[in-house]
Design a protein around this motif. Structure first.
Motif, PDB file in Angstrom:
ATOM      1  N   GLY A  53     150.077 121.957 102.728  1.00 35.46           N
ATOM      2  CA  GLY A  53     150.542 120.785 101.993  1.00 35.46           C
ATOM      3  C   GLY A  53     149.638 119.592 102.246  1.00 35.46           C
ATOM      4  O   GLY A  53     148.987 119.466 103.285  1.00 35.46           O
ATOM      5  N   SER A  54     149.606 118.771 101.317  1.00 38.36           N
ATOM      6  CA  SER A  54     148.770 117.589 101.450  1.00 38.36           C
ATOM      7  C   SER A  54     149.363 116.654 102.494  1.00 38.36           C
ATOM      8  O   SER A  54     150.513 116.764 102.892  1.00 38.36           O
ATOM      9  N   SER A  55     148.559 115.750 102.948  1.00 39.22           N
ATOM     10  CA  SER A  55     149.014 114.804 103.970  1.00 39.22           C
ATOM     11  C   SER A  55     150.139 113.926 103.447  1.00 39.22           C
ATOM     12  O   SER A  55     151.035 113.527 104.194  1.00 39.22           O
ATOM     13  N   LYS A  56     150.130 113.652 102.153  1.00 38.19           N
ATOM     14  CA  LYS A  56     151.207 112.836 101.573  1.00 38.19           C
ATOM     15  C   LYS A  56     152.551 113.549 101.650  1.00 38.19           C
ATOM     16  O   LYS A  56     153.573 112.948 101.991  1.00 38.19           O
ATOM     17  N   LYS A  59     153.778 113.526 105.249  1.00 35.69           N
ATOM     18  CA  LYS A  59     154.291 112.208 105.622  1.00 35.69           C
ATOM     19  C   LYS A  59     155.647 111.936 104.994  1.00 35.69           C
ATOM     20  O   LYS A  59     156.540 111.355 105.607  1.00 35.69           O
ATOM     21  N   GLN A  60     155.818 112.403 103.740  1.00 37.13           N
ATOM     22  CA  GLN A  60     157.102 112.199 103.071  1.00 37.13           C
ATOM     23  C   GLN A  60     158.215 112.987 103.760  1.00 37.13           C
ATOM     24  O   GLN A  60     159.324 112.470 103.982  1.00 37.13           O
ATOM     25  N   LYS A  61     157.916 114.239 104.138  1.00 43.04           N
ATOM     26  CA  LYS A  61     158.924 115.036 104.845  1.00 43.04           C
ATOM     27  C   LYS A  61     159.240 114.425 106.204  1.00 43.04           C
ATOM     28  O   LYS A  61     160.394 114.422 106.648  1.00 43.04           O
ATOM     29  N   GLU A  62     158.230 113.916 106.861  1.00 44.38           N
ATOM     30  CA  GLU A  62     158.456 113.283 108.155  1.00 44.38           C
ATOM     31  C   GLU A  62     159.347 112.053 108.026  1.00 44.38           C
ATOM     32  O   GLU A  62     160.242 111.818 108.835  1.00 44.38           O
ATOM     33  N   LYS A  63     159.131 111.286 106.964  1.00 51.11           N
ATOM     34  CA  LYS A  63     159.976 110.106 106.729  1.00 51.11           C
ATOM     35  C   LYS A  63     161.412 110.510 106.441  1.00 51.11           C
ATOM     36  O   LYS A  63     162.357 109.870 106.904  1.00 51.11           O
TER      37      LYS A  63
END
Length: 209
Positions: A53-56, A59-63
């Motif tokens: 998965g892309s870094s975006k 980051k979205q899943k982490e948020k």
């Protein structure tokens, strides 16, 4: 055309091993040298690229996980705050645990009643169970009388008495006694005696008549 003086390749050279020149190199060897192989010959395999998965997206899943964790922590703090407020106000949160097969009421004599009062509370509980058994037996007896022709009125009265008598006994005298035993409050003991007198007085007058 080959001459008769052609040299036999299998003949050994007459070389003196003690001579100063040493063993001369074999210049007429017929075995060709091995071909040069690349260093990665055994590792020359097709590699499979696994798309990540892309870094975006990461980051979205982490948020999202962080927001869910924050929400759970907030709910836990709110629940703890309510429990502490209820404890300060003297409100006891009770969970239904009796009877075990279908919990209807909260009942825990061994953990909530002081040791020196547990025997009396168990006797009161046996009295409540005895009353329930008597009223149920009354239904069976009136049912048999109704079958023999005594009429349906006594059966209906037995049903009404059972439906109202068991919950009434629990609410009017057993539960006040349970609370009084648990807190050892003189006010609650007085409330129990008052309610118990009101509930048992009509039955006593009926028996005397």
């Amino acid at each position: 055309m080959a001459g008769r003086y052609d040299r036999n390749p299998f003949d050994e050279d007459d070389v003196n091993p003690f001579a100063g020149g040493g063993v001369p190199p074999a210049s007429n060897s017929r075995m060709p040298p091995l071909p040069h192989e690349p260093a990665g010959f055994y590792n020359d395999r097709a590699t499979v690229d696994i798309p990540l998965g892309s870094s975006k997206d990461l980051k979205q899943k982490e948020k999202e996980l962080q927001s869910k964790e924050a929400e759970l922590n907030k709910r836990e703090r709110e629940l703890k705050r309510r429990e502490e407020a209820a404890a300060r106000a003297g409100i006891v949160i009770e969970t239904k645990n009796w009877p075990p097969f279908m919990p209807i009421i909260h009942h825990d004599i061994s953990n909530e009643i002081p040791i020196h009062l547990q025997r009396m509370q168990y006797l009161a509980f046996c009295s409540l169970l005895g009353l329930t058994l008597c009223l149920f037996w009354n239904i069976i007896a009136t049912t048999a009388a109704w079958i023999k022709g005594a009429g349906v009125v006594i059966w209906l009265l037995a049903i009404i008495y059972f439906i109202s008598g068991v919950p009434g006994a629990y609410v009017l005298w057993y539960r006040p006694l349970y609370n009084a035993m648990r807190t050892e409050s003189a006010l609650k003991f007085g409330w129990f005696f008052l309610l118990y007198l009101v509930t048992t007085l009509p039955s006593s007058i009926t028996l005397l008549d």
